[in-house]
Design an enzyme around this catalytic site. Structure first.
Site, PDB file in Angstrom:
ATOM      1  N   CYS A 270      35.144   9.510  41.825  1.00 46.98           N
ATOM      2  CA  CYS A 270      36.894  10.211  41.461  1.00 46.98           C
ATOM      3  C   CYS A 270      37.689  10.264  42.333  1.00 46.98           C
ATOM      4  O   CYS A 270      37.481  11.049  42.947  1.00 46.98           O
ATOM      5  CB  CYS A 270      36.878  10.998  39.849  1.00 46.98           C
ATOM      6  SG  CYS A 270      38.197  11.055  39.150  1.00 46.98           S
TER       7      CYS A 270
ATOM      8  N   HIS B 297      41.727  14.778  34.652  1.00 49.32           N
ATOM      9  CA  HIS B 297      40.197  14.083  35.041  1.00 49.32           C
ATOM     10  C   HIS B 297      40.685  13.027  34.597  1.00 49.32           C
ATOM     11  O   HIS B 297      39.972  11.464  34.735  1.00 49.32           O
ATOM     12  CB  HIS B 297      39.516  14.562  35.571  1.00 49.32           C
ATOM     13  CG  HIS B 297      38.345  13.875  35.766  1.00 49.32           C
ATOM     14  ND1 HIS B 297      37.628  13.371  36.835  1.00 49.32           N
ATOM     15  CD2 HIS B 297      37.056  14.033  34.644  1.00 49.32           C
ATOM     16  CE1 HIS B 297      37.122  13.035  36.933  1.00 49.32           C
ATOM     17  NE2 HIS B 297      36.776  13.296  34.995  1.00 49.32           N
TER      18      HIS B 297
ATOM     19  N   ASP C 106      43.720   3.834  21.336  1.00 43.53           N
ATOM     20  CA  ASP C 106      44.271   5.139  21.666  1.00 43.53           C
ATOM     21  C   ASP C 106      43.889   6.467  21.058  1.00 43.53           C
ATOM     22  O   ASP C 106      42.342   5.886  19.936  1.00 43.53           O
ATOM     23  CB  ASP C 106      46.054   5.309  20.712  1.00 43.53           C
ATOM     24  CG  ASP C 106      44.860   5.784  19.435  1.00 43.53           C
ATOM     25  OD1 ASP C 106      45.764   4.595  18.596  1.00 43.53           O
ATOM     26  OD2 ASP C 106      44.777   7.440  19.263  1.00 43.53           O
TER      27      ASP C 106
HETATM   28  C1  LIG Z   1      50.653   9.657  19.036  1.00 44.12           C
HETATM   29  C2  LIG Z   1      49.547   8.893  17.582  1.00 44.12           C
HETATM   30  C3  LIG Z   1      48.459   9.612  17.274  1.00 44.12           C
HETATM   31  C4  LIG Z   1      47.164   9.606  16.444  1.00 44.12           C
HETATM   32  C5  LIG Z   1      47.347   7.458  16.398  1.00 44.12           C
HETATM   33  C6  LIG Z   1      46.471   6.681  15.082  1.00 44.12           C
HETATM   34  C7  LIG Z   1      46.261   7.199  14.255  1.00 44.12           C
HETATM   35  C8  LIG Z   1      45.076   6.131  13.011  1.00 44.12           C
HETATM   36  C9  LIG Z   1      44.456   6.543  13.419  1.00 44.12           C
HETATM   37  N1  LIG Z   1      43.096   7.246  14.200  1.00 44.12           N
HETATM   38  C10 LIG Z   1      41.975   7.294  13.886  1.00 44.12           C
HETATM   39  N2  LIG Z   1      41.485   5.952  12.445  1.00 44.12           N
HETATM   40  C11 LIG Z   1      43.298   5.991  12.575  1.00 44.12           C
HETATM   41  C12 LIG Z   1      43.593   4.592  11.481  1.00 44.12           C
HETATM   42  C13 LIG Z   1      44.906   4.871  11.412  1.00 44.12           C
HETATM   43  C14 LIG Z   1      45.824   4.132  10.413  1.00 44.12           C
HETATM   44  O1  LIG Z   1      44.742   3.371   9.627  1.00 44.12           O
HETATM   45  N3  LIG Z   1      46.690   3.916  10.350  1.00 44.12           N
HETATM   46  C15 LIG Z   1      47.416   4.842  10.992  1.00 44.12           C
HETATM   47  N4  LIG Z   1      49.065   3.898  11.134  1.00 44.12           N
HETATM   48  N5  LIG Z   1      47.404   5.391  11.791  1.00 44.12           N
HETATM   49  C16 LIG Z   1      45.658   5.663  12.313  1.00 44.12           C
HETATM   50  C17 LIG Z   1      48.774   6.602  16.467  1.00 44.12           C
HETATM   51  C18 LIG Z   1      49.740   7.897  16.907  1.00 44.12           C
END
Ligand SMILES: Cc1ccc(CCc2c3nc[nH]c3cc3c(=O)[nH]c(N)nc23)cc1
Length: 372
Positions: A304, A335, A266
């Site tokens: 694209c 995009h 994500d």
């Molecule tokens: C809606 C949504 C936004 C963001 C995320 C991921 C957010 C995210 C991290 N983002 C960058 N590095 C990250 C590390 C961790 C992590 O170690 N633990 C958790 N619980 N989330 C992380 C999940 C859902």
């Protein structure tokens, strides 16, 4: 269909392609999951997000517990109904966002207390409360409540934080209970320390989860250090369950992560950078606000098929960004998300055909450095 399952369909080196089946739909892996923090993928209608090829999107416990609250969303039929998205939703557990967004945070063995960044009201998040909120939201994939230490941090701090997260993982598992059709993912911590990552992976495996996230990365360590950790971290996790690398990343981060055995990712980058005029293409990045685009009749990316590239010129996109028209963020977000999904589809096909190395070589050969 009331159960969930993960099926590996092909591997090529460490790269894998497969599917996660849930009652709300199938997630093709490797998967990119658009971020829909406050019950919306910013600047996108849900049907547009689906049109980009996304099988699942992300929601946020932290944001939704503050506004409009999980209880209100539950009373209104749950997050899927609320935001008009009937495919799977994964929600983060909230701890990460508390540490990066909230004020006056206090961390104890029990959990974290904090003041809302919206109105200053006081709140508490614990593993039990996080499981309760994610159940009220109705999310299909629930994340354990964890603590992600800010890097750089010394080894003792990393070890102490990881062990707290493992105790919280057990409490998350106990509070989640037995919920057929819903999945609970554990989150590996341990910074950039291979032995601490191994200890975390073993602790999670002993508890038992439906999937395993590599947490604690994409927090400023840089691509080289992240890839160094990904040389060993995915392999420490159960092979027969999905592996989710949280918060990653730029297109080349994503290709490198899939190459090292990651199944799900994500990142806010495609949507956030789309709103600032940054387009990601197979040939590299285009900053559409640059004056050199103002007379350019060509699309962002000739190859694209997204609505922005099919129907608009760079000159038009440049104009609407300069004029700060709402359509500017809509078109570039669409995009970017379309490009990210095309990248995932390309990797799924390449792995299934045993051609991942060729795909990766082609990916890098096409990308010019800098602005194009
Ligand atoms: C809606 C949504 C936004 C963001 C995320 C991921 C957010 C995210 C991290 N983002 C960058 N590095 C990250 C590390 C961790 C992590 O170690 N633990 C958790 N619980 N989330 C992380 C999940 C859902």
């Amino acid at each position: 269909m009331t159960k969930t399952s993960f099926t590996l369909q092909a591997t090529d080196g460490l790269a894998r392609t497969g599917r996660i089946d849930t009652p709300r739909g199938t997630i093709r892996t490797p998967a990119f999951m658009p971020v829909g923090t406050a019950a919306t993928v910013k600047a996108m209608m849900p049907e547009s997000v689906a049109a980009t090829g996304a099988d699942i999107l992300l929601g946020n416990t932290y944001h939704l517990m503050l506004r409009p609250t999980a209880e209100r969303i539950d009373r209104l039929g749950g997050l899927h109904r609320f935001m008009n998205w009937d495919k799977p939703i994964l929600t983060d557990s909230g701890g990460f966002q508390v540490m990066s967004l909230a004020d006056l945070r206090k961390l104890t063995e029990k959990g974290v207390t904090f003041k809302s960044h919206i109105d200053g009201s006081k709140h508490e998040l614990t593993p039990e409360r996080s499981m309760d909120i994610q159940r009220l939201l109705g999310s299909d994939i629930v994340m354990c409540f964890d603590e992600c230490p800010a890097l750089p941090a010394d080894r003792d701090r990393i070890a102490e934080s990881m062990r707290l997260s493992m105790r919280w993982a057990q409490r998350s598992r106990d509070a989640f209970g037995d919920r057929p059709g819903y999945m609970l993912f554990g989150i590996q911590q341990g910074g950039l320390e291979e032995d601490l990552r191994a200890e975390s992976a073993e602790a999670l495996r002993a508890i038992g989860f439906d999937g395993y996230a590599v947490g604690g990365l994409a927090v400023g360590e840089g691509q080289e250090a992240m890839f160094g950790c990904l040389e060993y971290a995915p392999g420490q996790l159960p092979e027969d369950k999905p592996r989710y690398l949280m918060g990653v990343g730029k297109p080349d981060d994503i290709v490198g992560a899939v190459k090292r055995g990651i199944d799900m990712m994500d990142c806010v980058l495609p949507s956030r950078s789309g709103r600032t005029g940054q387009a990601w293409t197979r040939r590299g990045q285009v900053n559409i606000k640059n004056a050199r685009h103002q007379d350019d009749p060509r699309p962002l990316d000739e190859d694209c098929t997204c609505p922005a590239c099919r129907n608009y010129s760079r000159a038009y996109l440049h104009h609407v960004f300069r004029a700060q028209e709402m359509i500017s963020g809509m078109l570039l977000t669409w995009h970017n998300l379309h490009y990210y999904q095309e990248l995932m589809q390309g990797m799924r096909e390449a792995i299934a055909a045993g051609q991942f190395a060729a795909f990766e070589a082609d990916f890098h050969a096409l990308r010019a450095e800098g602005d194009i």
